[in-house]
Design a protein around this motif. Structure first.
Motif, mmCIF file in Angstrom:
data_model
loop_
_atom_site.group_PDB
_atom_site.id
_atom_site.type_symbol
_atom_site.label_atom_id
_atom_site.label_comp_id
_atom_site.label_asym_id
_atom_site.label_seq_id
_atom_site.Cartn_x
_atom_site.Cartn_y
_atom_site.Cartn_z
ATOM 1 N N PRO A 43 0.768 -1.242 -0.145
ATOM 2 C CA PRO A 43 0.038 -0.095 -0.089
ATOM 3 C C PRO A 43 0.991 1.327 0.280
ATOM 4 N N LYS A 44 0.148 2.426 -0.150
ATOM 5 C CA LYS A 44 0.896 3.742 -0.506
ATOM 6 C C LYS A 44 0.392 4.598 0.538
ATOM 7 N N LYS A 45 1.437 5.211 1.440
ATOM 8 C CA LYS A 45 0.557 6.366 2.281
ATOM 9 C C LYS A 45 0.705 7.610 1.236
ATOM 10 N N ILE A 46 -0.578 8.301 1.519
ATOM 11 C CA ILE A 46 -0.792 9.677 0.751
ATOM 12 C C ILE A 46 -1.247 10.560 1.640
ATOM 13 N N GLU A 52 -4.512 12.446 5.788
ATOM 14 C CA GLU A 52 -3.753 11.184 6.034
ATOM 15 C C GLU A 52 -4.328 9.859 5.292
ATOM 16 N N LEU A 53 -4.225 9.431 4.350
ATOM 17 C CA LEU A 53 -4.836 8.459 3.851
ATOM 18 C C LEU A 53 -4.012 7.277 3.261
ATOM 19 N N LEU A 54 -4.552 6.035 2.748
ATOM 20 C CA LEU A 54 -4.051 4.922 2.361
ATOM 21 C C LEU A 54 -4.598 4.390 1.107
ATOM 22 N N ALA A 55 -3.529 4.341 0.155
ATOM 23 C CA ALA A 55 -4.158 3.624 -1.103
ATOM 24 C C ALA A 55 -3.650 2.372 -1.409
ATOM 25 N N PHE A 56 -4.389 1.365 -1.887
ATOM 26 C CA PHE A 56 -3.960 -0.122 -2.103
ATOM 27 C C PHE A 56 -4.689 -0.467 -3.181
ATOM 28 N N ALA A 75 -3.734 1.732 15.248
ATOM 29 C CA ALA A 75 -2.393 1.229 14.355
ATOM 30 C C ALA A 75 -2.314 1.779 13.122
ATOM 31 N N ASN A 76 -1.241 2.034 12.389
ATOM 32 C CA ASN A 76 -1.352 2.431 10.911
ATOM 33 C C ASN A 76 -1.433 1.322 9.967
ATOM 34 N N LEU A 77 -2.581 1.415 9.128
ATOM 35 C CA LEU A 77 -2.951 0.257 8.041
ATOM 36 C C LEU A 77 -1.815 0.261 7.038
ATOM 37 N N TRP A 78 -0.755 1.070 7.078
ATOM 38 C CA TRP A 78 0.186 0.793 5.952
ATOM 39 C C TRP A 78 1.138 -0.238 6.432
ATOM 40 N N ILE A 87 -7.122 -4.614 3.381
ATOM 41 C CA ILE A 87 -6.004 -4.625 4.221
ATOM 42 C C ILE A 87 -6.168 -5.160 5.604
ATOM 43 N N ARG A 88 -5.277 -5.890 6.176
ATOM 44 C CA ARG A 88 -5.673 -6.668 7.400
ATOM 45 C C ARG A 88 -4.661 -5.799 8.467
ATOM 46 N N CYS A 89 -4.972 -5.252 9.522
ATOM 47 C CA CYS A 89 -4.278 -4.674 10.667
ATOM 48 C C CYS A 89 -3.395 -5.683 11.150
ATOM 49 N N VAL A 90 -2.148 -5.454 11.335
ATOM 50 C CA VAL A 90 -1.152 -6.315 11.907
ATOM 51 C C VAL A 90 -1.212 -6.253 13.455
ATOM 52 N N TYR A 91 -2.109 -5.511 13.911
ATOM 53 C CA TYR A 91 -2.033 -5.298 15.489
ATOM 54 C C TYR A 91 -3.095 -6.356 16.043
#
Length: 445
Positions: A43-46, A52-56, A75-78, A87-91
């Motif tokens: 994914p990309k932080k933008i 603050e967004l996430l693109a994937f 937690a940051n989904l990046w 997108i699965r959060c790793v936390y």
């Protein structure tokens, strides 16, 4: 000059600001498609207008633009795993799809259906013209995508990239529609033909096929007469220069609401250049830059030239940051500045960035003293500020219902001085506003 409060009105783009709300009513490019090259890739932080967004790109190849942070514990989904259409959060394993829906919540009891109650911010996304576009406005008011001609032609007919810039998006855009600055910012100060030809060896010129007469006219007439024409998608901004005969050399730019501009340089048959200016915060921006030809594919030599900084393109690193930038003083060469050019900076894009960044992170327009060649800048400010004020009062931008009218062109021409701008536009483009339309784009048919 603007009052300080008007300058803030013009330049602030955060959520809840009048200009920020106006920009959010339009589709805006937020990434190059090639920055998300494969399904289930990284994914990309933008950051867009301070958000603050996430693109994937998910397993289906569909792009999503969602909140960067998991609503569970922040937690940051990046950091997350891009898997099986989400997108699965790793936390704690919460998983979100491209629409922001929670599709898995392993920390909750299955019979509670808690995941159905959780949704994070997401924005509609389209891929158009090799760019990823997002709509960040009210959910019930999604407009059509703009008919930018560069997106209507086949991919082989266009080149698209971007560059970072360290200033507010408005002053960068204003530089792009200022047709008068070319005399000093981009040409040799020696107006003899041999010097004009020599400069081509040292600087990438946006008018790569420009003949010496055109360069001489720009050099010898630093006071072009500025004319503007309003149309359904924005403004025509034209600068007419004397040629020493009964003709006028016109350089015709386009401003398209709210963030797009087309360079005024191309003569008939040449490639056309455009830019889209997207705020990251109020003190920096991404500039999406593109070239296209409606009649033929771009050549490999042209593409290589753009990679090396021709046209409105900058030479950039792997993160799309120009190699000549604010942090290294644009690699200004003072010796070259004394012998060849006013700036001593290589690259037209970099020359523009240097002067625009030098105005400060946000230009203080309360200190300006505008003149006749700034007429196009004045009209741009009035248009976009009046439109933002109207939206604040409850009237949506009329441009949103005329997305087909974005199919316009810019360019240069030489015509008899007796012709008014409308006649010049008809002669050059077949229409008084530069409109060419989807059906008249030969390469798209």
């Amino acid at each position: 000059m603007l009052r300080a409060e008007d300058n803030r009105f013009l330049t602030e783009s955060g959520a809840g600001t009048p200009m920020g709300e106006l920009l959010r009513r339009f589709w805006l490019p937020v990434l190059l498609s090639k920055e998300l090259p494969e399904p289930d890739g990284a994914p990309k932080k933008i950051v867009v207008m301070g958000e603050e967004l996430l693109a994937f790109r998910d397993s289906r190849g569909v792009v999503g633009v969602i909140d960067q942070y998991c609503p569970h514990r922040g937690a940051n989904l990046w950091l997350g795993r891009n898997e099986e259409c989400g997108i699965r959060c790793v936390y704690h394993g919460w998983k979100f799809d491209t629409d922001g829906r929670c599709v898995d919540m392993p920390t909750s009891y299955p019979d509670l259906n808690a995941r159905d109650l959780i949704r994070i911010k997401s924005y509609p996304v389209r891929e158009w013209g090799d760019m990823v576009w997002a709509y960040m406005g009210p959910a019930g008011a999604v407009p059509e995508l703009p008919d930018l001609e560069m997106a209507l032609v086949p991919p082989s007919h266009r080149y698209v990239t971007k560059k970072w810039q360290d200033c507010n998006w408005v002053q960068a855009l204003e530089g792009s529609i200022d047709t008068a600055h070319f005399t000093f910012a981009h040409l040799s100060f020696d107006k003899e033909e041999n010097e004009i030809l020599e400069i081509k060896k040292h600087f990438v010129n946006p008018l790569a096929r420009m003949n010496t007469d055109q360069m001489r006219w720009i050099a010898e007439d630093p006071r072009p007469v500025i004319k503007t024409v309003a149309h359904d998608a924005g403004l025509v901004i034209a600068g007419g220069r004397l040629t020493g005969s009964d003709n006028i050399y016109w350089r015709i730019a386009q401003y398209l609401m709210p963030v797009h501009s087309y360079a005024p340089s191309s003569m008939p048959g040449e490639n056309i250049f455009g830019q889209s200016f997207i705020p990251v915060t109020d003190t920096n921006c991404w500039i999406y830059t593109y070239a296209w030809n409606p009649e033929r594919p771009l050549t490999s030599a042209e593409r290589e030239g753009y990679t090396n900084g021709n046209g409105v393109m900058a030479v950039v690193d792997e993160n799309y940051v120009p190699l000549r930038n604010k942090s290294n003083d644009y690699l200004i060469d003072r010796k070259l500045q004394k012998t060849r050019s006013y700036t001593g900076i290589q690259g037209v894009s970099e020359q523009d960035a240097a002067v625009q960044d030098s105005q400060g992170p946000i230009a203080d327009r309360s200190r300006e003293h505008l003149g006749p060649t700034d007429l196009g800048i004045m009209h741009f400010r009035k248009l976009i500020m009046d439109t933002a004020r109207a939206l604040l009062a409850g009237t949506p931008p009329s441009h949103l219902t005329h997305q087909d009218r974005y199919a316009v062109r810019s360019g240069g021409c030489v015509t008899h001085k007796a012709k008014d701008l409308a006649a010049v536009m008809v002669e050059r483009f077949g229409d008084a506003t530069g409109y060419v339309g989807r059906r008249r784009t030969a390469a798209a048919e």
